[in-house]
Design a protein around this motif. Structure first.
Motif, PDB file in Angstrom:
ATOM      1  N   GLU A  87       0.813  -1.210   0.000  1.00 30.82           N
ATOM      2  CA  GLU A  87       0.000   0.000   0.000  1.00 30.82           C
ATOM      3  C   GLU A  87       0.853   1.269   0.000  1.00 30.82           C
ATOM      4  O   GLU A  87       0.361   2.347   0.328  1.00 30.82           O
ATOM      5  N   THR A  88       2.114   1.127  -0.387  1.00 31.24           N
ATOM      6  CA  THR A  88       2.994   2.296  -0.488  1.00 31.24           C
ATOM      7  C   THR A  88       2.553   3.175  -1.656  1.00 31.24           C
ATOM      8  O   THR A  88       2.367   2.679  -2.771  1.00 31.24           O
ATOM      9  N   PRO A  89       2.370   4.474  -1.457  1.00 30.89           N
ATOM     10  CA  PRO A  89       1.924   5.351  -2.543  1.00 30.89           C
ATOM     11  C   PRO A  89       2.842   5.290  -3.765  1.00 30.89           C
ATOM     12  O   PRO A  89       4.077   5.217  -3.633  1.00 30.89           O
ATOM     13  N   ALA A 115      -2.074   5.910 -15.826  1.00 31.05           N
ATOM     14  CA  ALA A 115      -2.091   5.890 -14.361  1.00 31.05           C
ATOM     15  C   ALA A 115      -3.314   5.160 -13.829  1.00 31.05           C
ATOM     16  O   ALA A 115      -3.232   4.420 -12.839  1.00 31.05           O
ATOM     17  N   GLU A 116      -4.470   5.361 -14.452  1.00 33.59           N
ATOM     18  CA  GLU A 116      -5.683   4.658 -14.013  1.00 33.59           C
ATOM     19  C   GLU A 116      -5.563   3.162 -14.263  1.00 33.59           C
ATOM     20  O   GLU A 116      -6.050   2.347 -13.468  1.00 33.59           O
ATOM     21  N   PRO A 125      -2.234   3.290  -3.390  1.00 33.50           N
ATOM     22  CA  PRO A 125      -2.862   4.468  -3.979  1.00 33.50           C
ATOM     23  C   PRO A 125      -1.938   5.089  -5.017  1.00 33.50           C
ATOM     24  O   PRO A 125      -0.736   5.244  -4.782  1.00 33.50           O
ATOM     25  N   VAL A 126      -2.481   5.429  -6.158  1.00 30.06           N
ATOM     26  CA  VAL A 126      -1.684   5.949  -7.272  1.00 30.06           C
ATOM     27  C   VAL A 126      -1.943   7.443  -7.468  1.00 30.06           C
ATOM     28  O   VAL A 126      -3.085   7.897  -7.450  1.00 30.06           O
ATOM     29  N   HIS A 155      -3.098  11.179   0.774  1.00 28.59           N
ATOM     30  CA  HIS A 155      -1.718  10.961   1.215  1.00 28.59           C
ATOM     31  C   HIS A 155      -0.777  10.814   0.026  1.00 28.59           C
ATOM     32  O   HIS A 155       0.312  11.408   0.006  1.00 28.59           O
ATOM     33  N   ALA A 156      -1.185  10.039  -0.980  1.00 26.03           N
ATOM     34  CA  ALA A 156      -0.360   9.879  -2.178  1.00 26.03           C
ATOM     35  C   ALA A 156      -0.165  11.217  -2.875  1.00 26.03           C
ATOM     36  O   ALA A 156       0.934  11.531  -3.362  1.00 26.03           O
TER      37      ALA A 156
END
Length: 210
Positions: A87-89, A115-116, A125-126, A155-156
């Protein structure tokens, strides 16, 4: 901040690492499928805070991962590191453009942005951005342009904006949800066409925003 750059041996990834190393505030890990190439690229940049590793090793313990591989390898790379990434951005900076003789550079015809499509492959999260900034514009002084970042995850987006602020002399701007990447990625084709037509190093400045 610990920043992993996947594709750190490529032109944009290497230029990004060089700029961040010059700022000297972050720990930079260059990721590559070939650990030897990553180590060589890190040594070429120099400094105590730049190292090289495989892509899987690079994403471990990172605060932010930058997906800087070429567009044709972005989805495969995202799929390959998805489990290690967790789950690291993830900041996606690639864009799929093509050249057509007589017309110039054309944007990606796909309905969804790259990106999507990356977001559909990973739990992380992208965010997307930096598409209007050329690698050559990061080689010397920070370019006099703005950096645009979009994401559905706060956060990302915040981490990506924090990174972008270190790259440009202009501003790092919040461009909204990840769907905005459809437009941002298309800017790459616009910038390349401008550069080819006017033999320039064009960038984007947004007016009317304080």
């Amino acid at each position: 901040m610990r920043i992993a750059i996947l594709g750190g041996t490529g032109s944009f990834g290497h230029a990004l690492a060089h700029r961040l190393a010059a700022v000297g505030e972050d720990e930079i890990v260059l990721g590559s499928r070939d650990a030897g190439r990553a180590h060589d690229a890190a040594q070429a940049i120099g400094g105590d805070h730049v190292t090289g590793a495989t892509n899987h090793e690079a994403v471990r313990d990172a605060d932010l991962v930058v997906l800087a591989v070429k567009a044709d390898g972005a989805l495969d790379t995202a799929r390959d590191v998805a489990d290690a990434l967790g789950e690291t951005p993830l900041l996606s900076v690639a864009t799929a453009i093509s050249f057509e003789k007589g017309l110039g550079m054309l944007p990606d015809p796909e309905a969804l942005s790259l990106a999507e499509r990356v977001q559909a492959l990973v739990r992380a999260p992208v965010a997307a951005g930096l598409h209007s900034i050329a690698a050559s514009n990061l080689e010397d002084e920070p370019p006099e342009e703005d950096a645009l970042i979009c994401s559905d995850d706060a956060h990302a987006k915040a981490l990506s904006l924090q990174l972008a602020e270190k790259l440009v002399a202009g501003r790092a701007l919040d461009a909204g949800p990840l769907a905005s990447a459809r437009a941002l990625e298309g800017l790459t084709a616009v910038i390349v066409n401008l550069n080819r037509r006017y033999k320039a190093h064009a960038g984007i400045r947004v007016t009317g925003v304080e």
